[in-house]
Design a protein around this motif. Sequence first.
Motif, PDB file in Angstrom:
ATOM      1  N   TRP A 262      44.825  45.646  43.737  1.00 18.61           N
ATOM      2  CA  TRP A 262      44.081  45.668  44.810  1.00 18.61           C
ATOM      3  C   TRP A 262      42.513  45.355  44.922  1.00 18.61           C
ATOM      4  O   TRP A 262      42.177  46.204  44.406  1.00 18.61           O
ATOM      5  N   PRO A 263      42.233  43.860  45.636  1.00 22.90           N
ATOM      6  CA  PRO A 263      40.872  43.690  45.302  1.00 22.90           C
ATOM      7  C   PRO A 263      40.149  44.615  45.672  1.00 22.90           C
ATOM      8  O   PRO A 263      39.119  44.452  44.357  1.00 22.90           O
ATOM      9  N   GLN A 264      39.774  45.043  46.349  1.00 25.05           N
ATOM     10  CA  GLN A 264      38.605  45.718  47.259  1.00 25.05           C
ATOM     11  C   GLN A 264      38.456  47.167  46.063  1.00 25.05           C
ATOM     12  O   GLN A 264      37.511  47.545  45.894  1.00 25.05           O
ATOM     13  N   HIS A 265      39.716  47.358  45.538  1.00 22.30           N
ATOM     14  CA  HIS A 265      39.683  48.707  44.825  1.00 22.30           C
ATOM     15  C   HIS A 265      39.183  47.894  43.141  1.00 22.30           C
ATOM     16  O   HIS A 265      38.831  48.866  42.478  1.00 22.30           O
ATOM     17  N   ILE A 266      39.967  47.479  43.082  1.00 19.08           N
ATOM     18  CA  ILE A 266      38.780  46.432  41.488  1.00 19.08           C
ATOM     19  C   ILE A 266      37.738  46.641  41.176  1.00 19.08           C
ATOM     20  O   ILE A 266      37.290  47.007  40.359  1.00 19.08           O
ATOM     21  N   ILE A 267      37.422  45.802  42.892  1.00 20.53           N
ATOM     22  CA  ILE A 267      35.772  45.967  42.214  1.00 20.53           C
ATOM     23  C   ILE A 267      34.634  46.860  42.633  1.00 20.53           C
ATOM     24  O   ILE A 267      34.002  46.928  41.730  1.00 20.53           O
ATOM     25  N   ALA A 268      35.193  47.897  42.544  1.00 19.73           N
ATOM     26  CA  ALA A 268      35.275  49.446  43.072  1.00 19.73           C
ATOM     27  C   ALA A 268      34.896  50.354  41.758  1.00 19.73           C
ATOM     28  O   ALA A 268      33.934  50.623  41.526  1.00 19.73           O
TER      29      ALA A 268
END
Length: 480
Positions: free
Chosen positions: A276-282
Amino acid sequence: MKWLKRVLRGKQRAAAPTREMRVPATTAPVLQRTIHPSISDRGKARFFHGRTEQRHEFAKMLAGAGQDPEAGTTFLVQGAPGAGKTALLHQMALDAGAEWTVVHIRPQTLESTAAMAQALGKAYIASRQEAIRANAQIATMDLAKILAGTQTVTGVLQEGVGPREKILLVLDEAQHLAEPSSPEAAISIRDTLNDITNGGTERHVALLLGGLGHTESALSERGLSRLRNKCCFTIGRFEHDATAAKIIRDWLTAGGCDPNHIKTWTDIIAPAADNWPQHIIAGVAATLDHFHEKRDIPAPEAVQSVLWAMAEAKAVFYFARTHGLDTEDVAILGMAIGSCGPEALYDTRELLKILSVDERDERERDVLQKMQNKGVLSPRVIKQPDGAPSRRTLAFCVPIPSMERHLIMEALNYASRKPQAGQRLWHKIEDVVKERGGVSAERMRAQLQPLFDNATDAVTPPSTEHVSRGLRKSNDPLGR
């Protein structure tokens, strides 16, 4: 509680490390870096990978729009919060190249002639100067006088875009187009979108929209023109694990991570991010924060620190998704997910029955709309097994797999606080959910009844031992 441990087993990779993690024996010096790489989870992606199908179809549409001004040129990317819609819009704008002038607009821009003229800026003024052959005079006229002969937003586009000029309008948060400021604004938005979509501007004008997962249906309900085939995409998780790995590697390299450690850190972050993109960035941000303070050696304590930081970021993200929703609505949805299994699909009728079991004052359709607006539920078009294009049905799903666990935990926490109310809701929802094909009442009772038999255990977090065992068990019912 046995049921809770069984559900969470294999799903807490982002919450705690496994004790069996292999750590390289190599060492590295403290990172010498004075500037922390700027990571934003909103806006243009510094390192972009994936979404090749959407970019390919957009390029095809744009090529047609560049050749024929009456081709019909609206493209929509929709999805749940954190799916990377805004980053994809920026990348598509870059893909358009120098041939297209990119103009970022807001939903309000389609409501008035003045707003569109201001958004076009120099392009509009230059076109009007050429049209009336009065360069010196037009520079001193106010906007109202410039627009005196233009009654519609489409008219501004027709007059403000030269015959050979190509304008790409990029509009994020497009779901707000269904919330006009006035009845007159609603008419302006509807007419302008229909003109752009159907080539009514008679100019090379393309429109790129981004919005939440219900944007297409919200616009359709407002009487807006339907989009052409392959001009609307709903995005979610990255389809390939390699995409997440590439993004993580790029960020770690830019952050100064020892090349010998990048693969190890990537293998740690990627599974916990659920693609999930948001979790990758986090995950990347948590890792670089740790590097900034200490070392980039993936020692056990470093891995634990990063994974717990990721878990905290996920929790904040999911609580923001459910904030403002009634706690009973969230609990009911969590119970349904627990009984129907992971990544289940729900048709509209079924969801409305589930959400209306307690007969509260708020109508179930309003609750369903709120859950869509918050990104808790997302619509998905499902093709029938025969593959016929016309045989499609609309279903709903929880768009992020790890959000399912959060909703189940919310149901458990609700039952622990209010055991009698929780049991009452469960008995009401049981009759609705057991109508689903392949779901038996016996299976549901075996899964959910222990929740009410021993509700005080519902808020007990899983131990590291259970987490480690879950990481090794790939056939867990909710494992990813």
